[in-house]
Scaffold this motif. Sequence first.
Motif, PDB file in Angstrom:
ATOM      1  N   ILE A   1       4.409  -3.704  -4.356  1.00 38.43           N
ATOM      2  CA  ILE A   1       4.206  -2.717  -5.428  1.00 38.43           C
ATOM      3  C   ILE A   1       2.798  -2.116  -5.346  1.00 38.43           C
ATOM      4  O   ILE A   1       2.620  -0.896  -5.442  1.00 38.43           O
ATOM      5  CB  ILE A   1       4.463  -3.349  -6.809  1.00 38.43           C
ATOM      6  CG1 ILE A   1       5.937  -3.740  -6.935  1.00 38.43           C
ATOM      7  CG2 ILE A   1       4.058  -2.393  -7.929  1.00 38.43           C
ATOM      8  CD1 ILE A   1       6.237  -4.649  -8.114  1.00 38.43           C
ATOM      9  N   SER A   2       1.796  -2.970  -5.137  1.00 35.33           N
ATOM     10  CA  SER A   2       0.422  -2.466  -5.068  1.00 35.33           C
ATOM     11  C   SER A   2       0.243  -1.503  -3.904  1.00 35.33           C
ATOM     12  O   SER A   2      -0.447  -0.487  -4.021  1.00 35.33           O
ATOM     13  CB  SER A   2      -0.580  -3.619  -4.971  1.00 35.33           C
ATOM     14  OG  SER A   2      -0.586  -4.188  -3.681  1.00 35.33           O
ATOM     15  N   ASN A   3       0.894  -1.795  -2.789  1.00 30.31           N
ATOM     16  CA  ASN A   3       0.762  -0.921  -1.625  1.00 30.31           C
ATOM     17  C   ASN A   3       1.459   0.415  -1.810  1.00 30.31           C
ATOM     18  O   ASN A   3       1.017   1.426  -1.259  1.00 30.31           O
ATOM     19  CB  ASN A   3       1.275  -1.632  -0.372  1.00 30.31           C
ATOM     20  CG  ASN A   3       0.183  -2.452   0.265  1.00 30.31           C
ATOM     21  OD1 ASN A   3      -0.669  -1.896   0.939  1.00 30.31           O
ATOM     22  ND2 ASN A   3       0.184  -3.745   0.007  1.00 30.31           N
ATOM     23  N   ILE A   4       2.527   0.434  -2.569  1.00 30.82           N
ATOM     24  CA  ILE A   4       3.176   1.716  -2.864  1.00 30.82           C
ATOM     25  C   ILE A   4       2.214   2.600  -3.663  1.00 30.82           C
ATOM     26  O   ILE A   4       2.012   3.774  -3.342  1.00 30.82           O
ATOM     27  CB  ILE A   4       4.508   1.492  -3.601  1.00 30.82           C
ATOM     28  CG1 ILE A   4       5.528   0.858  -2.649  1.00 30.82           C
ATOM     29  CG2 ILE A   4       5.037   2.812  -4.165  1.00 30.82           C
ATOM     30  CD1 ILE A   4       6.781   0.336  -3.324  1.00 30.82           C
ATOM     31  N   PHE A   5       1.594   2.020  -4.692  1.00 28.18           N
ATOM     32  CA  PHE A   5       0.606   2.778  -5.467  1.00 28.18           C
ATOM     33  C   PHE A   5      -0.558   3.241  -4.580  1.00 28.18           C
ATOM     34  O   PHE A   5      -0.987   4.396  -4.647  1.00 28.18           O
ATOM     35  CB  PHE A   5       0.064   1.950  -6.635  1.00 28.18           C
ATOM     36  CG  PHE A   5       0.945   1.950  -7.843  1.00 28.18           C
ATOM     37  CD1 PHE A   5       1.083   3.079  -8.634  1.00 28.18           C
ATOM     38  CD2 PHE A   5       1.640   0.799  -8.203  1.00 28.18           C
ATOM     39  CE1 PHE A   5       1.898   3.081  -9.755  1.00 28.18           C
ATOM     40  CE2 PHE A   5       2.460   0.789  -9.325  1.00 28.18           C
ATOM     41  CZ  PHE A   5       2.591   1.931 -10.093  1.00 28.18           C
TER      42      PHE A   5
END
Length: 109
Positions: A9-13
């Motif tokens: 999730i953090s990498n998508i952001f």
Amino acid sequence: MKTILLLLISNIFMTFAWYGHLKFKDTVLWKVILISWFIAFFEYMFQVPANRIGHGQFTAFQLKTIQEVITLVVFVGFSVLYLKEEVKWNYIVGFVFILLAVFFVFKKW
């Protein structure tokens, strides 16, 4: 598994914060920077807990390696689907070398 999900999730952001603006080159740079910072705030909301939860189960070196692999996977999808770029053979070869690095990082010696 929770660590992996939070890192995903953090990498998508983060991918949108760093590269999403490439489709909006007519937007002034200062606006792009502010929007990117805003998006990156949410990246940190997932990245920091992921590292906190994962440390102990994984070493810091392993956490960073996992994060980099997830970053590449997310980036490939982003580049192909959002930026409409193609994956070339030399990119795949480079990623295979990175996966080889993952093997060595996680290998129990």
